[in-house]
Design a protein around this motif. Structure first.
Motif, PDB file in Angstrom:
ATOM      1  N   LEU A 196     -30.567  -7.111  16.600  1.00 21.21           N
ATOM      2  CA  LEU A 196     -29.218  -6.735  16.179  1.00 21.21           C
ATOM      3  C   LEU A 196     -28.959  -7.162  14.741  1.00 21.21           C
ATOM      4  N   ALA A 197     -29.589  -8.281  14.336  1.00 22.45           N
ATOM      5  CA  ALA A 197     -29.414  -8.743  12.951  1.00 22.45           C
ATOM      6  C   ALA A 197     -30.032  -7.744  11.978  1.00 22.45           C
ATOM      7  N   GLU A 198     -31.086  -7.044  12.382  1.00 29.02           N
ATOM      8  CA  GLU A 198     -31.760  -6.061  11.535  1.00 29.02           C
ATOM      9  C   GLU A 198     -31.256  -4.654  11.808  1.00 29.02           C
ATOM     10  N   HIS A 199     -30.156  -4.566  12.628  1.00 35.57           N
ATOM     11  CA  HIS A 199     -29.534  -3.271  12.954  1.00 35.57           C
ATOM     12  C   HIS A 199     -30.497  -2.334  13.673  1.00 35.57           C
ATOM     13  N   ARG A 200     -31.385  -2.890  14.451  1.00 35.33           N
ATOM     14  CA  ARG A 200     -32.343  -2.076  15.223  1.00 35.33           C
ATOM     15  C   ARG A 200     -31.768  -1.889  16.637  1.00 35.33           C
ATOM     16  N   LEU A 201     -30.655  -1.175  16.697  1.00 39.35           N
ATOM     17  CA  LEU A 201     -29.900  -0.985  17.942  1.00 39.35           C
ATOM     18  C   LEU A 201     -30.696  -0.188  18.968  1.00 39.35           C
ATOM     19  N   GLN A 202     -31.497   0.801  18.511  1.00 37.54           N
ATOM     20  CA  GLN A 202     -32.276   1.597  19.456  1.00 37.54           C
ATOM     21  C   GLN A 202     -33.301   0.735  20.196  1.00 37.54           C
ATOM     22  N   GLY A 205     -24.520 -11.861   9.644  1.00 36.75           N
ATOM     23  CA  GLY A 205     -23.941 -10.728   8.947  1.00 36.75           C
ATOM     24  C   GLY A 205     -22.523 -10.471   9.396  1.00 36.75           C
ATOM     25  N   GLY A 206     -22.046 -11.171  10.424  1.00 34.58           N
ATOM     26  CA  GLY A 206     -20.640 -11.104  10.796  1.00 34.58           C
ATOM     27  C   GLY A 206     -20.335 -10.302  12.049  1.00 34.58           C
ATOM     28  N   GLU A 207     -21.209  -9.419  12.514  1.00 33.50           N
ATOM     29  CA  GLU A 207     -20.897  -8.599  13.694  1.00 33.50           C
ATOM     30  C   GLU A 207     -21.127  -9.430  14.958  1.00 33.50           C
TER      31      GLU A 207
END
Length: 481
Positions: free
Chosen positions: A63-69, A148-150
């Protein structure tokens, strides 16, 4: 403590014991169920926490690397597993779910209890029915703070539908058992009240009344139940007690009357004897005529006293023999005993110019005491000779069935019917003055009645056709063989 209260406590001891046992086992079962549920909850929490920590370490870098898939693919790997995995944004949007290929179609999960607890930083197990699947699930959610805040919520869940249903069934069985036990204790208490307590209390009140002297107190007998037999037995015992007390009262009255009558009967001749003796003692120079008259008076009254004593002793002996179970009777010819009695009265009958006749068949035999039977017939003859004034007296006998009917028939003045009911009582006289003047004791017919009863028979009085009185002795015949 009074005996009545102690009895009430004992009577309700069984329902109270059953109620106590019911509450004890109900509490024990409830505690066991609670302990079982708590154990399952603790085991589930430990398992889910371990799984959550493992998934947390996998999800956070992705999730930190935005690899949601890739995060969704991790969730998809639990599709066939017993563990359900859901990834939720901070605003409640579902971004991944192991049971759905289209997580976006799921409702917003922001208001879910487990989500709220995770956002507050106090995660805990929550068991409820899933709104999407309709089965019981146990949820545990943790907060993922991505660099990253999310912020995300990682929710894990396991199906506890079977366990929940078993616990629900166990609770239903538990409360059903408690209700059934309470109903059973209630019914038993009502039974004790209706069939035991109230009938026994009424029975006790009646017995208290009887014990206090109120012998007419009724004994309540229930229509049914185990107390009915007790009440019936008490009722029978009470009736026997009443009968015995009545008999005792009658015996006491009889004793008083008997003593009064005997005292009076003895006093009259005894007084005459004493007066005559004192006169002779004080006047030794009495003329011969007066001397002889006083001596004759003393002899007459002495004989009267002797007859009275002999009759009283005879009655006492007859009453004693009637109480004996064994009676050694022998076959007796009714004609022979009647002939003997007739001969004993012959001299008296000749003095009164009264003709005696005997019409008794030879064949009639009874089991009895010949002396007593002769005495009974003799008493009837003496009674007729003294009081009837008849010029002829006949002794007859006949057979009716298995009974012999011996009759003493006179043709004299007769006896008024109002005297018949009491004619066989002790000391009862139709004409007291006449009876005493003739030397009667008032016991002759009473002796006849007791002799008849001793031989399992009876004595009757009747009118003689054309005038006079007939006395009948009815006695059982001796059975042939």
């Amino acid at each position: 403590m009074s005996p009545r209260k102690e009895g009430d406590i004992r009577l309700f001891a069984l329902p109270a014991l059953l109620l106590g046992l019911l509450l004890f086992f109900a509490g024990l079962l409830y505690w066991q169920m609670a302990a079982f549920q708590q154990g399952i909850r603790h085991e589930t929490l430990s398992s889910i926490q371990e799984e959550s920590e493992l998934l947390r370490s996998l999800m956070t870098p992705l999730l930190a690397e935005h690899r949601l898939q890739e995060a969704r693919r991790i969730c998809d790997t639990f599709t066939r597993d017993s563990l359900r995995l859901t990834l939720i944004r901070e605003d409640g949007t579902v971004v991944a779910d192991s049971t759905r290929h289209d997580p976006e179609a799921l409702d917003n999960h922001l208001l879910r209890q487990e989500v709220q607890r995770a956002l507050q930083g106090t995660p805990e197990l929550v068991t409820r029915k899933s709104e999407s699947t309709g089965i019981w699930m146990t949820y545990y959610a943790t907060r993922l703070q991505v660099p990253g805040g999310e912020t995300y919520i990682l929710r894990t869940a396991v199906s506890t539908d079977r366990t929940a249903r078993l616990l629900h069934l166990a609770r239903r069985i538990f409360w059903g058992t408690v209700a059934l036990g309470a109903a059973a204790v209630t019914l038993l208490t009502l039974y004790v009240l209706r069939r035991l307590y109230h009938p026994l209390r009424k029975l006790q009140e009646s017995m208290d009344g009887i014990a206090s002297g109120r012998l007419d107190t009724p004994i309540p007998v229930p229509d049914k139940g185990i107390v009915r037999r007790i009440a019936r037995n008490v009722q029978e015992m009470t009736e026997q007690l009443r009968t015995q007390l009545r008999e005792m009262q009658q015996m006491e009255e009889f004793r008083k009357d008997f003593i009064s009558n005997v005292s009076h009967e003895i006093k009259t001749p005894l007084t005459s004897i004493i007066v005559a003796a004192e006169t002779l003692q004080e006047s030794p120079e009495l003329p011969r005529e007066n001397f002889d008259r006083l001596v004759n008076l003393m002899c007459t009254q002495a004989h009267r006293l002797n007859r009275l004593v002999q009759d009283i002793l005879a009655l006492s002996s007859l009453e004693h023999r009637q109480k004996e179970q064994r009676r050694d009777f022998l076959p007796v010819s009714l004609r022979e005993v009647a002939q003997e009695a007739l001969e004993e009265c012959r001299e008296e009958a000749n003095r009164q110019a009264c003709r005696l006749s005997l019409e008794v068949p030879e064949r009639l035999q009874i089991l009895g005491d010949p002396q007593l039977l002769s005495q009974a017939i003799g008493n009837l003859l003496h009674n007729a000779l003294k009081y009837s004034g008849s010029q002829s007296i006949t002794i007859t006998a006949s057979q009716t069935g298995n009974m012999a009917r011996l009759a003493c028939i006179d043709h004299g003045c007769g006896i008024p019917r109002e005297h018949w009911p009491r004619i066989f009582e002790r000391f009862y006289r139709v004409s007291k003055e006449r009876s005493r003047s003739l030397g009667g004791t008032g016991l002759g017919l009473a002796i006849v009645k007791h002799i008849a009863q001793l031989h399992q028979g009876t004595v009757e009085i009747d009118e003689t056709p054309g005038g006079g009185t007939t006395f009948r002795l009815i006695l059982p015949l001796a059975q042939k063989g």
